[in-house]
Design a protein around this motif. Structure first.
Motif, short mmCIF file in Angstrom:
data_model
loop_
_atom_site.label_atom_id
_atom_site.label_comp_id
_atom_site.label_asym_id
_atom_site.label_seq_id
_atom_site.Cartn_x
_atom_site.Cartn_y
_atom_site.Cartn_z
N PRO A 202 6.18 4.14 -24.63
CA PRO A 202 7.37 3.52 -24.04
C PRO A 202 8.11 4.39 -23.03
CG PRO A 202 7.38 3.25 -26.42
CD PRO A 202 6.23 4.15 -26.09
N LEU A 203 8.18 5.68 -23.27
CA LEU A 203 8.89 6.55 -22.32
C LEU A 203 8.14 6.65 -20.99
CD1 LEU A 203 10.18 9.43 -24.60
CD2 LEU A 203 11.50 7.58 -23.57
N ARG A 204 6.83 6.76 -21.06
CA ARG A 204 6.02 6.84 -19.82
C ARG A 204 6.10 5.52 -19.06
NH1 ARG A 204 4.15 10.19 -16.04
NH2 ARG A 204 2.06 9.71 -15.38
N PHE A 205 6.06 4.41 -19.80
CA PHE A 205 6.16 3.10 -19.16
C PHE A 205 7.53 2.95 -18.50
CE2 PHE A 205 7.01 -1.51 -19.25
CZ PHE A 205 5.98 -1.92 -18.43
N PHE B 271 3.40 10.35 -7.63
CA PHE B 271 4.32 10.60 -8.73
C PHE B 271 3.59 10.71 -10.07
CE2 PHE B 271 7.50 9.43 -5.66
CZ PHE B 271 8.63 10.12 -6.07
N GLY B 272 2.25 10.68 -10.03
CA GLY B 272 1.46 10.92 -11.23
C GLY B 272 1.08 9.70 -12.04
N PHE B 273 1.15 8.52 -11.45
CA PHE B 273 0.79 7.30 -12.16
C PHE B 273 -0.49 6.71 -11.59
CE2 PHE B 273 5.35 7.74 -12.65
CZ PHE B 273 5.48 7.59 -14.03
N ASP B 274 -1.46 6.45 -12.45
CA ASP B 274 -2.72 5.83 -12.05
C ASP B 274 -2.72 4.37 -12.46
OD1 ASP B 274 -4.85 8.66 -12.79
OD2 ASP B 274 -3.96 8.03 -10.90
N LEU B 275 -3.24 3.52 -11.62
CA LEU B 275 -3.33 2.10 -11.96
C LEU B 275 -4.23 1.85 -13.16
CD1 LEU B 275 -3.43 0.29 -8.53
CD2 LEU B 275 -1.53 0.53 -10.13
N ILE C 69 10.37 4.56 -11.42
CA ILE C 69 9.76 5.05 -10.17
C ILE C 69 9.32 3.87 -9.30
CG2 ILE C 69 7.83 6.37 -9.19
CD1 ILE C 69 10.09 8.10 -10.43
N LEU C 70 8.80 2.81 -9.92
CA LEU C 70 8.42 1.61 -9.16
C LEU C 70 9.63 1.04 -8.42
CD1 LEU C 70 6.04 -0.57 -11.36
CD2 LEU C 70 5.59 0.35 -9.08
N MET C 71 10.76 0.94 -9.12
CA MET C 71 11.97 0.41 -8.48
C MET C 71 12.40 1.31 -7.33
SD MET C 71 14.24 -1.21 -11.56
CE MET C 71 14.36 0.31 -12.47
N TYR C 72 12.39 2.60 -7.56
CA TYR C 72 12.77 3.55 -6.51
C TYR C 72 11.84 3.42 -5.29
CZ TYR C 72 12.81 8.12 -4.17
OH TYR C 72 12.83 9.13 -3.23
N MET D 36 0.81 -1.22 0.00
CA MET D 36 0.00 0.00 0.00
C MET D 36 0.85 1.27 0.00
SD MET D 36 -3.08 -0.93 -0.30
CE MET D 36 -3.92 0.60 0.01
N TRP D 37 1.92 1.29 0.78
CA TRP D 37 2.74 2.50 0.85
C TRP D 37 3.27 2.87 -0.53
CZ3 TRP D 37 7.76 4.01 -0.14
CH2 TRP D 37 8.15 5.24 0.39
N ALA D 38 3.86 1.90 -1.22
CA ALA D 38 4.42 2.15 -2.55
C ALA D 38 3.31 2.53 -3.53
CB ALA D 38 5.18 0.92 -3.05
N LEU D 39 2.17 1.90 -3.40
CA LEU D 39 1.04 2.18 -4.30
C LEU D 39 0.58 3.63 -4.16
CD1 LEU D 39 -0.82 0.78 -6.34
CD2 LEU D 39 -2.31 0.20 -4.44
#
Length: 123
Positions: free
Chosen positions: A46-49, A32-36, A55-58, A23-26
Motif C-alpha cells: 500500500p505505501l508503494r502504491f 522515479f523508480g516505477f516500472d509498469l 508521483i502520477l498526479m505530480y 509518453m512524457w509522464a510514462l
C-alpha cells in the motif's frame, strides 16, 4: 494522451489541476523508480502504491503544464494525499479517476492490432 482534473490544495487554497498522461509522464515515472510491469502487483504494498499515485498526479500535472517538473512542487501532492485520508486516500474517487485516466493512456500508447494482409495467387 488522456486528461483529467483534480482539486489539490496548493498554498492552502484549493486549485483545479489538470493532469495529462502520455509518453512524457510514462518515461518520467520510470525515472522515479516505477516500472509498469510492477503496476498490478503494487496494491500488495500500500505505501508503494500510494507513492506511485502521488508521483502520477505530480507528473500528470507537470506534463499538462508544458512538461516542466518545476511547474509544481511534488510535496503539494504528498500533502494532498495526507489531507485526504493518508492510506485510505488510495481508495478515493479522485484516485480512481487518476488511475483510470493513466491506464487508459497506456492503452492509447500500445501498438494497435494490425490486420495481416492475405496474399492471393494470381490466376
Amino acid at each position: 494522451m488522456n486528461r483529467t482534473n483534480i482539486t489539490v490544495n496548493i498554498g492552502g487554497k484549493p486549485q483545479n489541476v489538470e493532469l495529462l498522461f502520455g509518453m512524457w509522464a510514462l518515461f518520467r515515472l520510470k525515472e522515479f523508480g516505477f516500472d509498469l510491469k510492477d503496476f498490478d502487483n503494487m496494491k500488495g504494498d500500500p505505501l508503494r502504491f500510494m507513492e506511485m499515485v502521488i508521483i502520477l498526479m505530480y507528473l500528470g500535472a507537470c506534463n499538462a503544464s508544458g512538461k516542466d517538473l518545476a511547474s509544481f512542487d511534488k510535496s503539494d501532492f504528498y500533502d494532498y494525499a495526507e489531507e485526504n485520508g493518508g492510506l485510505s486516500f488510495v481508495n478515493s474517487e479522485e484516485v480512481k479517476k487518476v488511475i483510470s485516466c493513466f491506464t487508459n493512456s497506456l492503452s492509447l500508447l500500445s501498438p494497435k492490432d494490425e490486420k495481416k494482409s492475405v496474399s492471393r495467387a494470381k490466376k
